[in-house]
Design a protein around this motif. Structure first.
Motif, mmCIF file in Angstrom:
data_model
loop_
_atom_site.group_PDB
_atom_site.id
_atom_site.type_symbol
_atom_site.label_atom_id
_atom_site.label_comp_id
_atom_site.label_asym_id
_atom_site.label_seq_id
_atom_site.Cartn_x
_atom_site.Cartn_y
_atom_site.Cartn_z
ATOM 1 N N ASP A 223 39.103 11.248 30.704
ATOM 2 C CA ASP A 223 38.516 11.555 32.006
ATOM 3 C C ASP A 223 37.127 12.174 31.864
ATOM 4 N N LEU A 224 36.972 13.080 30.899
ATOM 5 C CA LEU A 224 35.665 13.711 30.678
ATOM 6 C C LEU A 224 34.635 12.700 30.202
ATOM 7 N N ARG A 225 35.052 11.769 29.357
ATOM 8 C CA ARG A 225 34.133 10.721 28.896
ATOM 9 C C ARG A 225 33.668 9.858 30.053
ATOM 10 N N LEU A 226 34.594 9.505 30.940
ATOM 11 C CA LEU A 226 34.223 8.704 32.114
ATOM 12 C C LEU A 226 33.222 9.452 32.989
ATOM 13 N N GLU A 227 33.479 10.737 33.207
ATOM 14 C CA GLU A 227 32.582 11.546 34.014
ATOM 15 C C GLU A 227 31.216 11.662 33.350
ATOM 16 N N LEU B 112 31.045 20.630 30.425
ATOM 17 C CA LEU B 112 31.634 19.310 30.224
ATOM 18 C C LEU B 112 31.392 18.857 28.790
ATOM 19 N N ILE B 113 30.171 18.978 28.322
ATOM 20 C CA ILE B 113 29.829 18.569 26.959
ATOM 21 C C ILE B 113 30.543 19.449 25.942
ATOM 22 N N ALA B 114 30.608 20.742 26.213
ATOM 23 C CA ALA B 114 31.288 21.662 25.296
ATOM 24 C C ALA B 114 32.768 21.311 25.177
ATOM 25 N N ARG B 115 33.399 21.001 26.284
ATOM 26 C CA ARG B 115 34.828 20.657 26.243
ATOM 27 C C ARG B 115 35.045 19.340 25.506
ATOM 28 N N LEU B 116 34.173 18.359 25.738
ATOM 29 C CA LEU B 116 34.270 17.102 25.003
ATOM 30 C C LEU B 116 34.139 17.345 23.504
ATOM 31 N N ASN B 117 33.205 18.200 23.130
ATOM 32 C CA ASN B 117 33.016 18.527 21.715
ATOM 33 C C ASN B 117 34.247 19.221 21.139
ATOM 34 N N GLU B 118 34.849 20.115 21.909
ATOM 35 C CA GLU B 118 36.068 20.800 21.462
ATOM 36 C C GLU B 118 37.191 19.797 21.199
ATOM 37 N N LEU B 119 37.380 18.889 22.144
ATOM 38 C CA LEU B 119 38.449 17.906 22.000
ATOM 39 C C LEU B 119 38.188 16.968 20.822
ATOM 40 N N THR B 120 36.949 16.615 20.606
ATOM 41 C CA THR B 120 36.603 15.762 19.472
ATOM 42 C C THR B 120 36.871 16.484 18.160
ATOM 43 N N ALA B 121 36.505 17.755 18.083
ATOM 44 C CA ALA B 121 36.763 18.542 16.879
ATOM 45 C C ALA B 121 38.264 18.663 16.635
ATOM 46 N N GLU C 89 46.284 15.277 15.641
ATOM 47 C CA GLU C 89 46.402 14.297 16.717
ATOM 48 C C GLU C 89 46.474 15.034 18.053
ATOM 49 N N LEU C 90 45.725 14.529 19.028
ATOM 50 C CA LEU C 90 45.718 15.152 20.353
ATOM 51 C C LEU C 90 47.015 14.845 21.094
ATOM 52 N N THR C 91 47.398 15.776 21.955
ATOM 53 C CA THR C 91 48.551 15.541 22.824
ATOM 54 C C THR C 91 48.158 14.527 23.889
ATOM 55 N N GLN C 92 49.133 14.012 24.587
ATOM 56 C CA GLN C 92 48.868 13.054 25.662
ATOM 57 C C GLN C 92 47.941 13.663 26.715
ATOM 58 N N GLU C 93 48.181 14.923 27.051
ATOM 59 C CA GLU C 93 47.359 15.595 28.063
ATOM 60 C C GLU C 93 45.915 15.741 27.585
ATOM 61 N N GLU C 94 45.758 16.089 26.316
ATOM 62 C CA GLU C 94 44.410 16.231 25.757
ATOM 63 C C GLU C 94 43.700 14.884 25.687
ATOM 64 N N GLN C 95 44.433 13.848 25.317
ATOM 65 C CA GLN C 95 43.850 12.505 25.280
ATOM 66 C C GLN C 95 43.395 12.074 26.670
#
Length: 56
Positions: free
Chosen positions: A31-35, A5-14, A20-26
């Motif tokens: 959702d990951l931040r909420l979790e 979960l943390i690794a994926r959040l870090n990937e998306l932040t990078a 700019e992130l796509t709508q799906e990535e955003q």
């Protein structure tokens, strides 16, 4: 806390810093931040419930 979960959040932040992130990535990041926050609250609550007051 899940390392994936943390690794994926870090990937998306990078990614968000590179482009700019796509709508799906955003949505996924949201959702990951909420979790992540929910798990942090649960961990803190468990720690606090485990504390026993010292007797004088």
């Amino acid at each position: 806390m899940s390392d994936s979960l943390i690794a994926r959040l870090n990937e998306l932040t990078a990614l968000s810093r590179q482009r700019e992130l796509t709508q799906e990535e955003q949505q996924e990041r949201h959702d990951l931040r909420l979790e992540y926050r929910q798990r942090c609250r649960e961990n803190l609550r468990a720690q606090l419930e485990g504390i026993k007051p010292a007797e004088k």
